[in-house]
Design a protein around this motif. Structure first.
Motif, short mmCIF file in Angstrom:
data_model
loop_
_atom_site.label_atom_id
_atom_site.label_comp_id
_atom_site.label_asym_id
_atom_site.label_seq_id
_atom_site.Cartn_x
_atom_site.Cartn_y
_atom_site.Cartn_z
N LEU A 42 -0.20 3.85 -12.27
CA LEU A 42 0.34 2.48 -12.30
C LEU A 42 1.20 2.22 -11.07
CD1 LEU A 42 1.64 2.63 -16.00
CD2 LEU A 42 -0.50 1.56 -15.24
N SER A 43 0.72 1.34 -10.18
CA SER A 43 1.57 0.89 -9.06
C SER A 43 1.51 -0.63 -9.03
CB SER A 43 1.13 1.51 -7.73
OG SER A 43 -0.15 1.07 -7.39
N PRO A 44 2.18 -1.25 -9.99
CA PRO A 44 2.10 -2.71 -10.12
C PRO A 44 2.91 -3.43 -9.05
CG PRO A 44 3.71 -1.84 -11.65
CD PRO A 44 3.12 -0.64 -10.95
N GLY A 99 -10.60 -7.40 -12.14
CA GLY A 99 -10.21 -7.80 -13.49
C GLY A 99 -8.74 -7.58 -13.75
N ASP A 100 -8.32 -8.08 -14.92
CA ASP A 100 -6.92 -7.96 -15.35
C ASP A 100 -6.78 -6.66 -16.14
OD1 ASP A 100 -4.52 -8.08 -16.69
OD2 ASP A 100 -4.69 -10.20 -17.18
N PHE A 101 -5.95 -5.76 -15.65
CA PHE A 101 -5.79 -4.46 -16.31
C PHE A 101 -5.46 -4.63 -17.79
CE2 PHE A 101 -2.54 -1.32 -17.70
CZ PHE A 101 -3.44 -0.31 -18.00
N PHE A 102 -4.61 -5.59 -18.13
CA PHE A 102 -4.18 -5.73 -19.52
C PHE A 102 -5.34 -6.12 -20.44
CE2 PHE A 102 -0.41 -6.10 -16.94
CZ PHE A 102 0.44 -5.22 -17.58
N GLY A 123 -5.13 2.37 -1.17
CA GLY A 123 -4.33 3.50 -0.67
C GLY A 123 -4.36 4.69 -1.60
N ASN A 124 -4.16 4.47 -2.88
CA ASN A 124 -4.18 5.58 -3.84
C ASN A 124 -5.59 5.95 -4.26
OD1 ASN A 124 -1.24 4.23 -4.65
ND2 ASN A 124 -1.33 6.46 -4.75
N ALA A 125 -6.40 4.94 -4.58
CA ALA A 125 -7.76 5.21 -5.11
C ALA A 125 -8.53 6.14 -4.16
CB ALA A 125 -8.50 3.89 -5.31
N CYS A 151 -4.91 1.40 -11.96
CA CYS A 151 -4.91 0.10 -12.66
C CYS A 151 -4.55 -1.09 -11.77
CB CYS A 151 -3.95 0.17 -13.83
SG CYS A 151 -4.26 1.60 -14.87
N PHE A 152 -3.88 -0.82 -10.65
CA PHE A 152 -3.46 -1.88 -9.71
C PHE A 152 -3.84 -1.36 -8.31
CE2 PHE A 152 -0.78 -1.93 -13.44
CZ PHE A 152 -0.71 -3.26 -13.79
N ALA A 153 -5.12 -1.39 -8.01
CA ALA A 153 -5.64 -0.59 -6.88
C ALA A 153 -5.33 -1.15 -5.51
CB ALA A 153 -7.15 -0.43 -7.04
N VAL A 189 0.84 -1.21 0.00
CA VAL A 189 0.00 0.00 0.00
C VAL A 189 0.87 1.26 0.00
CG1 VAL A 189 -0.27 0.04 2.53
CG2 VAL A 189 -1.98 1.14 1.08
N THR A 190 0.44 2.25 -0.74
CA THR A 190 1.18 3.52 -0.79
C THR A 190 0.90 4.31 0.48
OG1 THR A 190 0.88 3.54 -3.19
CG2 THR A 190 1.53 5.62 -2.17
N PRO A 191 1.93 4.74 1.22
CA PRO A 191 1.68 5.54 2.42
C PRO A 191 0.82 6.77 2.09
CG PRO A 191 3.99 4.89 2.31
CD PRO A 191 3.37 4.49 1.00
N ILE A 212 -9.07 -0.81 -10.34
CA ILE A 212 -9.04 -2.17 -10.87
C ILE A 212 -8.06 -3.02 -10.05
CG2 ILE A 212 -8.45 -3.57 -12.91
CD1 ILE A 212 -8.90 -0.91 -14.54
N ASP A 213 -8.46 -4.23 -9.73
CA ASP A 213 -7.50 -5.19 -9.18
C ASP A 213 -7.92 -6.59 -9.60
OD1 ASP A 213 -5.14 -4.83 -6.81
OD2 ASP A 213 -5.86 -6.88 -7.18
N ILE A 214 -6.92 -7.40 -9.89
CA ILE A 214 -7.19 -8.76 -10.37
C ILE A 214 -7.65 -9.66 -9.23
CG2 ILE A 214 -4.85 -9.72 -10.06
CD1 ILE A 214 -5.21 -10.76 -13.03
N ASP A 215 -7.33 -9.26 -8.00
CA ASP A 215 -7.63 -10.09 -6.83
C ASP A 215 -8.94 -9.61 -6.18
OD1 ASP A 215 -7.71 -11.35 -4.40
OD2 ASP A 215 -5.76 -10.64 -3.69
N1 SAH Z 1 -1.41 1.23 -4.85
C1 SAH Z 1 -2.01 0.13 -4.15
C2 SAH Z 1 -1.10 -1.08 -4.04
C3 SAH Z 1 -0.94 -1.83 -5.32
S1 SAH Z 1 -0.11 -3.38 -5.10
C4 SAH Z 1 -2.45 0.64 -2.76
O1 SAH Z 1 -2.06 1.75 -2.36
O2 SAH Z 1 -3.17 -0.08 -2.07
C5 SAH Z 1 -0.34 -4.10 -6.67
C6 SAH Z 1 -1.69 -4.74 -6.91
O3 SAH Z 1 -1.74 -5.17 -8.27
C7 SAH Z 1 -1.99 -6.00 -6.08
O4 SAH Z 1 -3.10 -5.75 -5.28
C8 SAH Z 1 -2.32 -7.08 -7.13
O5 SAH Z 1 -3.40 -7.91 -6.77
C9 SAH Z 1 -2.66 -6.24 -8.35
N2 SAH Z 1 -2.48 -6.89 -9.68
C10 SAH Z 1 -1.54 -7.79 -10.06
N3 SAH Z 1 -1.70 -8.10 -11.36
C11 SAH Z 1 -2.76 -7.38 -11.82
C12 SAH Z 1 -3.39 -7.25 -13.09
N4 SAH Z 1 -2.99 -7.94 -14.15
N5 SAH Z 1 -4.44 -6.40 -13.21
C13 SAH Z 1 -4.87 -5.69 -12.13
N6 SAH Z 1 -4.32 -5.79 -10.90
C14 SAH Z 1 -3.27 -6.60 -10.74
#
Ligand code: SAH
Ligand code: MGP
Length: 258
Positions: free
Chosen positions: A159-161, A143-146, A100-102, A94-96, A70-72, A115-118
């Motif tokens: 983008l915080s992958p 979902g999958d961002f790609f 933390g950021n959203a 895209c990787f929520a 998570v982003t501080p 968006i998050d894949i999990d």
């Molecule tokens: N910025 C976020 C942390 C991101 S960590 C915060 O502040 O909380 C990276 C995230 O990317 C993880 O939760 C992971 O599940 C997600 N992720 C991994 N592959 C992904 C994909 N293909 N599409 C969307 N999310 C994905």
């Protein structure tokens, strides 16, 4: 003369006692029940919990990956202010993760697509967004961002992958090829098809030459700004702003002081 020596010794002893007591208090700090039994690695991040979410005590929830990714809050606020400054209406996170950021984007921009894949991350992010009262301004997508990218529209892409876990820091120079689930160049190109206004949150040991080269993927090259993000004197990560967002000033809306 003798008395003052004695005084000094007492002072030293007291100081020692205070240090010992502080160390003991740190050791005895207990994880809440729901976090017990998790990897000891998470404890380090739990101790930083108020830096991660200022409103942690109001019911914020994280899973293991969430804790170390998570982003501080202070950094997420900076990212958000930059978006607000550029007048961004819609931000795509895209990787929520756990939000933390959203959450911070939603406090200052009109709308956020998170968006998050999990699916578990999205449940946690929704819970956390409610605590900050911004759930109505976020569309949560599992979902999958790609896969989703071709159908997404927004003013800024954030983008915080995954960086491959906390062991990222054992690498001397972190190559963009190590980002997950795809290398940084592929990721950037997918994002660029949505908008040139891109923010990337990257490891503090990232190869800055590779980062700079990303701006040359487009013609003419994109404006770029690289910022080190420090919390309590420690460098936590590197933020790279591309496109118009690299040259706008952050704005400071009233809402963030509340
Ligand atoms: N910025 C976020 C942390 C991101 S960590 C915060 O502040 O909380 C990276 C995230 O990317 C993880 O939760 C992971 O599940 C997600 N992720 C991994 N592959 C992904 C994909 N293909 N599409 C969307 N999310 C994905
Ligand atoms: P860190 O280096 O693991 O922590 O992560 P810290 O407290 O600086 O540890 P130290 O022992 O090196 O001092 C620093 C910050 O990087 C975290 O708070 C997260 O915001 C971010 N971060 C860490 N990881 C492993 C990831 C990741 O995989 N993805 C993303 N997007 N951010 C991460």
């Amino acid at each position: 003369m003798r008395r003052s020596k004695k005084k000094r010794r007492i002072f030293k002893n007291n100081k020692l006692r205070i240090i010992k007591a502080k160390k003991r208090a740190l050791k005895e700090e207990k994880l809440p029940e729901e976090e017990e039994g998790v990897n000891p690695l998470v404890k380090k991040y739990w101790r930083q919990r108020y830096d991660l979410f200022r409103r942690y005590d109001e019911g914020i929830r994280l899973d293991e990956e969430g804790w170390f990714s998570v982003t501080p809050e202070e950094i997420a606020v900076r990212h958000a202010l930059r978006c607000a400054g550029s007048g961004a209406g819609v931000v795509i996170d895209c990787f929520a993760g756990v939000g933390g950021n959203a959450i911070q984007f939603a406090r200052v921009c009109n709308h956020v697509i998170a968006i998050d894949i999990d699916p578990k991350k999205i449940v946690l992010a929704m819970n956390n967004a409610k605590i900050y009262g911004v759930q109505d301004r976020i569309d949560f997508i599992v979902g999958d961002f790609f896969q989703l990218a071709p159908s997404l529209k927004g003013d800024v892409v954030f983008l915080s992958p995954p960086w491959g876990g906390p062991s990222y820091k054992t690498i001397k120079k972190f190559s963009l090829d190590l980002l997950k689930p795809k290398d940084g160049h592929s990721l950037f190109q997918v994002a660029q098809a949505i908008t040139p206004n891109i923010i990337m949150f990257l490891p503090r040991n990232v190869d800055l030459l590779e980062v700079d080269q990303l701006s040359w993927l487009s013609s003419p090259p994109l404006d770029i700004e690289i910022e080190g993000n420090v919390v309590r004197g420690n460098l936590k990560g590197i933020t790279v702003y591309f496109g118009d967002i690299a040259i706008t000033q952050p704005c400071f809306p009233q809402i963030l002081s509340s």
